[in-house]
Design a protein around this motif. Structure first.
Motif, PDB file in Angstrom:
ATOM      1  N   GLN A 263       1.146  -1.068  -0.029  1.00  0.00           N
ATOM      2  CA  GLN A 263       0.198  -0.218   0.092  1.00  0.00           C
ATOM      3  C   GLN A 263       0.780   1.313  -0.044  1.00  0.00           C
ATOM      4  O   GLN A 263       0.669   2.281  -0.596  1.00  0.00           O
ATOM      5  N   SER A 264       1.781   1.075   0.508  1.00  0.00           N
ATOM      6  CA  SER A 264       2.953   3.160   0.768  1.00  0.00           C
ATOM      7  C   SER A 264       3.296   2.766  -0.572  1.00  0.00           C
ATOM      8  O   SER A 264       3.900   3.372  -0.690  1.00  0.00           O
ATOM      9  N   ARG A 265       4.178   1.847  -1.053  1.00  0.00           N
ATOM     10  CA  ARG A 265       4.739   1.508  -3.451  1.00  0.00           C
ATOM     11  C   ARG A 265       3.445   2.126  -3.558  1.00  0.00           C
ATOM     12  O   ARG A 265       3.744   3.163  -4.932  1.00  0.00           O
ATOM     13  N   ARG A 295      13.880   0.789   5.773  1.00  0.00           N
ATOM     14  CA  ARG A 295      15.066  -0.355   5.541  1.00  0.00           C
ATOM     15  C   ARG A 295      14.342  -1.232   5.382  1.00  0.00           C
ATOM     16  O   ARG A 295      14.689  -2.553   3.979  1.00  0.00           O
ATOM     17  N   LEU A 296      12.599  -1.436   6.060  1.00  0.00           N
ATOM     18  CA  LEU A 296      12.026  -2.773   5.586  1.00  0.00           C
ATOM     19  C   LEU A 296      11.438  -2.340   3.585  1.00  0.00           C
ATOM     20  O   LEU A 296      11.764  -3.541   2.956  1.00  0.00           O
ATOM     21  N   GLY A 302      14.061  -3.393  -3.371  1.00  0.00           N
ATOM     22  CA  GLY A 302      15.521  -2.725  -3.793  1.00  0.00           C
ATOM     23  C   GLY A 302      16.191  -1.815  -3.509  1.00  0.00           C
ATOM     24  O   GLY A 302      17.174  -1.345  -4.319  1.00  0.00           O
ATOM     25  N   LEU A 303      14.742  -0.825  -3.523  1.00  0.00           N
ATOM     26  CA  LEU A 303      15.164   0.674  -3.715  1.00  0.00           C
ATOM     27  C   LEU A 303      14.632   1.418  -2.240  1.00  0.00           C
ATOM     28  O   LEU A 303      13.235   0.578  -1.403  1.00  0.00           O
ATOM     29  N   PRO A 305      12.341   4.404   0.057  1.00  0.00           N
ATOM     30  CA  PRO A 305      11.589   5.086  -0.549  1.00  0.00           C
ATOM     31  C   PRO A 305      11.343   5.608  -1.240  1.00  0.00           C
ATOM     32  O   PRO A 305      10.155   6.550  -2.040  1.00  0.00           O
ATOM     33  N   GLY A 306      12.259   7.010  -1.136  1.00  0.00           N
ATOM     34  CA  GLY A 306      13.146   8.282  -1.600  1.00  0.00           C
ATOM     35  C   GLY A 306      12.815   8.220  -2.846  1.00  0.00           C
ATOM     36  O   GLY A 306      13.018   8.742  -3.889  1.00  0.00           O
ATOM     37  N   SER A 307      14.412   6.896  -3.016  1.00  0.00           N
ATOM     38  CA  SER A 307      14.413   6.457  -4.251  1.00  0.00           C
ATOM     39  C   SER A 307      13.914   5.835  -5.159  1.00  0.00           C
ATOM     40  O   SER A 307      13.552   6.586  -6.695  1.00  0.00           O
ATOM     41  N   PHE A 308      12.500   5.202  -4.972  1.00  0.00           N
ATOM     42  CA  PHE A 308      11.420   4.489  -5.816  1.00  0.00           C
ATOM     43  C   PHE A 308      10.742   5.588  -6.350  1.00  0.00           C
ATOM     44  O   PHE A 308      10.363   5.554  -7.065  1.00  0.00           O
ATOM     45  N   ARG A 309      10.447   6.472  -5.533  1.00  0.00           N
ATOM     46  CA  ARG A 309       9.508   7.606  -5.616  1.00  0.00           C
ATOM     47  C   ARG A 309       9.948   8.280  -6.976  1.00  0.00           C
ATOM     48  O   ARG A 309       9.436   8.998  -7.546  1.00  0.00           O
ATOM     49  N   THR A 310      10.944   9.049  -6.668  1.00  0.00           N
ATOM     50  CA  THR A 310      11.988   9.478  -7.857  1.00  0.00           C
ATOM     51  C   THR A 310      12.311   8.581  -9.329  1.00  0.00           C
ATOM     52  O   THR A 310      12.627   9.656 -10.152  1.00  0.00           O
TER      53      THR A 310
END
Length: 311
Positions: A263-265, A295-296, A302-303, A305-310
């Motif tokens: 859900q966060s993703r 961390r979770l 593999g990323l 949360p900040g890296s995933f968002r950008t």
């Protein structure tokens, strides 16, 4: 039933009549409206045919004549998603509004009347596959089962979710949904007949698991959600609860954590939430510590949360 491929048709009334017969069983279709528009799409989930019907006002009738033409011995279960329907069978009448379920039997006459544009999901399957006595189902035909009470509060959302996703799934995944649909329907009808204890253990197991999953989904954002609270809400011991999940090669806490991460993703990729800090997104789904959330998330996807968002 047809093959596993999806069928989609948007048609006039004459073509719709033929499509109804091809999709289900012989039926008479009529309308008093001047214009007609309708579509049917279907997919086979193993032995369960799952269909979506969207159309303007019309009536379909299963008559003695159409039964003589073909009597395959199916049950049909309709879930009203949008609009209004009146189902008649066995001298009973069920007025269905969105979220309501009803079962009907193709071996006996029935009628469905729609007075305006509607959307209905229809499950059709051989009567022998439903693990509820035929004498019991005969008491339930054309009786409304409210989607706001009992097990139907789990079944209706599950089927609606299936209706959103199932037509784009692969045949191998679709086939695995067969038992889940039959187990949930059997549990919902057995509950109506107060026959739940007579169901096979695997059907009771799946029904309980779906109920628990639904409870967890409704409470994912609560950081105080715990194994003990979930067990208490379902009148089982924590050990019984853990065993249910062990049978699915999972744990309660692991399932909660994974659903929160998913859900966060989803929220991190949603432009509507782009103004919210990453830590706030995590907190919305029960992750109260930002570093723990990060961390979770990285361990699972593999990323950070900040890296995933950008990306």
């Amino acid at each position: 039933m047809s093959g596993a491929s999806e069928v989609v048709k948007i048609v006039d009334l004459e073509a719709f009549r033929a499509t109804v017969v091809d999709s289900f069983v012989p039926l008479d279709t009529s309308t008093e409206a001047g214009e007609f528009e309708g579509s049917i799409r279907r997919i086979d989930l193993g032995s369960v045919q799952f269909s979506e019907v969207v159309a303007t006002a019309h009536t379909v009738r299963r008559t003695p004549r159409t039964i003589r033409a073909s009597d395959p011995g199916y049950y049909k279960v309709g879930l009203q998603v949008r609009g209004y329907c009146v189902l008649t069978q066995d001298e009973r009448e069920a007025a269905l509004t969105p979220g309501d379920l009803a079962i009907y039997d193709t071996t006996r006459p029935y009628q469905l009347s729609f007075d305006d544009r509607f959307r209905m999901l229809v499950m059709m399957f051989p009567r022998t596959l439903l693990r509820v006595p035929e004498s019991g189902i005969a008491q339930l035909t054309a009786r409304k089962i409210s989607g706001r009470q009992g097990l139907a509060t789990v079944v209706a959302p599950f089927l609606q979710g299936l209706g959103r996703d199932v037509f784009t799934t692969t045949p191998s995944v679709a086939a695995h949904l067969n038992e889940a649909v039959l187990d949930l329907l059997a549990a919902a009808f057995a509950e109506q007949l107060q026959l739940t204890d007579s169901l096979p253990p695997e059907t009771r197991h799946q029904a309980m698991l779906f109920r628990i999953h639904s409870f967890i989904e409704s409470n994912l954002s609560d950081p105080e959600l715990s194994v003990a609270r979930i067990a208490a809400a379902h009148h089982v011991s924590t050990r019984q609860l853990q065993k249910l999940f062990e049978a699915e090669n999972s744990t309660v806490s692991g399932w909660i954590r994974q659903r929160r991460l998913e859900q966060s993703r989803r929220d991190l990729s949603d432009p509507h939430y782009s103004h919210l800090p990453v830590a706030t997104i995590g907190a919305r789904w029960g992750f109260t510590e930002a570093t723990h959330f990060s961390r979770l998330f990285k361990a699972n996807f593999g990323l950070t949360p900040g890296s995933f968002r950008t990306e």
